[in-house]
Scaffold this motif. Structure first.
Motif, mmCIF file in Angstrom:
data_model
loop_
_atom_site.group_PDB
_atom_site.id
_atom_site.type_symbol
_atom_site.label_atom_id
_atom_site.label_comp_id
_atom_site.label_asym_id
_atom_site.label_seq_id
_atom_site.Cartn_x
_atom_site.Cartn_y
_atom_site.Cartn_z
ATOM 1 N N TYR A 114 0.255 -1.512 6.095
ATOM 2 C CA TYR A 114 1.528 -1.776 5.075
ATOM 3 C C TYR A 114 1.985 -1.426 3.844
ATOM 4 O O TYR A 114 3.120 -1.444 3.147
ATOM 5 C CB TYR A 114 1.623 -3.169 4.661
ATOM 6 N N GLN A 126 2.631 -6.648 -0.989
ATOM 7 C CA GLN A 126 3.201 -7.403 0.357
ATOM 8 C C GLN A 126 3.401 -7.946 0.396
ATOM 9 O O GLN A 126 3.659 -8.811 1.114
ATOM 10 C CB GLN A 126 3.467 -6.129 1.103
ATOM 11 N N MET A 133 4.895 -10.868 3.474
ATOM 12 C CA MET A 133 3.388 -11.094 4.773
ATOM 13 C C MET A 133 3.384 -12.687 4.864
ATOM 14 O O MET A 133 3.544 -12.739 6.251
ATOM 15 C CB MET A 133 2.353 -10.619 4.454
#
Ligand SMILES: Nc1ncnc2c1ncn2[C@@H]1O[C@H](COP(=O)(O)OP(=O)(O)OP(=O)(O)O)[C@@H](O)[C@H]1O
Ligand code: SF4
Ligand SMILES: [Mg+2]
Length: 330
Positions: free
Chosen positions: A299, A324, A328
């Protein structure tokens, strides 16, 4: 809400060792990089992460068994040390506190004096801390050993005359004999076969019920952690990257490293080939300011190379250090 029994704040530990036998240069390993967490009374908190990520170092640092380079530890409201403010409790105070906080290691043989028999091994701490009167010591130790599943007939045996499981029981009995409130269990069932593992784990759970014990449970076995622990802390390269209630963490991991770890359940730790986890090689920037997991993270984005992710609470008591994590979640 349970009270906090132990609190670690910004623990830093750098090991310095010689680079080679013929070299005078020292190599530095940052084993703990600003590690902070707290454990509530009566809870079992799991600590997992791959080999060398700093788990044993955390356990030792909590009990003041090694010199750390920064941070502080508070146990039952008492400051054990606060490096940045030059505070350290005295040797005598620490000796007293040790009765209340114990650590049990993976390899009991290495911690048991081979020249002492089971009775001597279990009774030495009891006598030192005057847990009971002199005339009661034998009976007291016998009871603890029985509770740990060791019969009277082993009392005069030396460690070399015991099996791995029996040695581990002696190690646990030695710790319990001091009537501690907090125990760090460092891979204590790793070298035992499955049936003995189950007996030892049940013993720990029974003792927790009886005495309201608190454990920091370090293990490579994710199945055991899932079954035993109320909360789980995930470590990667000396940093905590995620912390959450056990159920939530195993069902909804939010850090890519945790996700990678859990993909290997029920095995121990995954390697990337086994999980088919795709990696994107992302080179850290010159100052090494990015996320430590970036080179293995699918990611990873530009900002991951530029800023170290800080721990953020993304749900109730669910903490993650990932840029992130929120995306997510959605
Ligand atoms: N006494 C030491 N001298 C130098 N480096 C050390 C020392 N003890 C540990 N280290 C290093 O510090 C890092 C963390 O070690 P630690 O033993 O805490 O890891 P761990 O997570 O417990 O690993 P494992 O799962 O293998 O037990 C490792 O890189 C290790 O090599
Ligand atoms: S901060 Fe970026 S590189 Fe690090 S784990 Fe999160 S997504 Fe991956
Ligand atoms: Mg270890």
């Amino acid at each position: 809400m349970n009270e906090v029994i132990i609190q670690a704040q910004d623990l830093v530990k750098v090991y310095k060792s010689k680079k080679g036998i013929f070299s005078s240069r020292k190599e530095e390993v940052k084993a703990l990089d600003h590690v902070s967490f707290e454990i509530k009374k009566g809870q079992i908190v799991g600590l997992i992460g791959e080999s060398g990520c700093g788990k044993t170092t955390v356990g030792k640092a909590l009990l003041n068994l090694l010199p750390v380079d920064g941070g502080k530890v508070i146990f039952q409201g008492k400051c054990i040390y606060d490096i940045d403010n030059h505070k350290m409790c005295s040797y005598k105070e620490m000796e007293q506190l040790r009765r209340h906080m114990q650590i049990i290691f993976q390899n009991p043989a290495s911690c048991l004096n081979p020249k002492k028999n089971v009775e001597q091994l279990v009774s030495e701490g009891v006598k030192k801390h005057k847990i009971c009167s002199k005339s009661e010591v034998r009976e007291y130790c016998l009871n603890i050993l029985k509770q740990c599943g060791l019969e009277e007939k082993y009392l005069l045996n030396y460690p070399s005359e015991l099996s791995g499981g029996q040695k581990q029981r002696v190690g646990i009995a030695r710790a319990l004999a001091l009537n501690p409130e907090f125990i760090v269990c460092d891979e204590i069932t790793a070298s035992l076969d499955v049936s003995v593992q189950a007996q030892i784990l049940n013993l720990l759970l029974d003792i927790k019920e009886e005495r309201g014990m608190t454990y920091l449970f370090i293990s490579h076995n994710l199945d055991i952690v899932k079954g035993m622990c109320d909360e789980v802390i995930i470590m990667y390269k000396g940093c905590i990257v995620e912390k959450a209630k056990s159920e939530e963490l195993f069902e909804q991991p939010k850090h890519p490293y945790t996700e990678l770890l859990l993909k290997s359940l029920p095995a121990a730790y995954p390697d990337q080939k086994k999980t088919g986890y795709e990696t994107k090689q992302i080179i850290m920037n010159a100052e090494g300011q990015g996320c430590l997991f970036a080179s293995r993270c699918k990611y990873a984005k530009k900002e991951c190379r530029e800023r170290v992710p800080q721990m953020k609470e993304i749900g109730k008591e669910h903490w993650v250090a990932c840029h992130q994590a929120v995306q997510m979640t959605n």
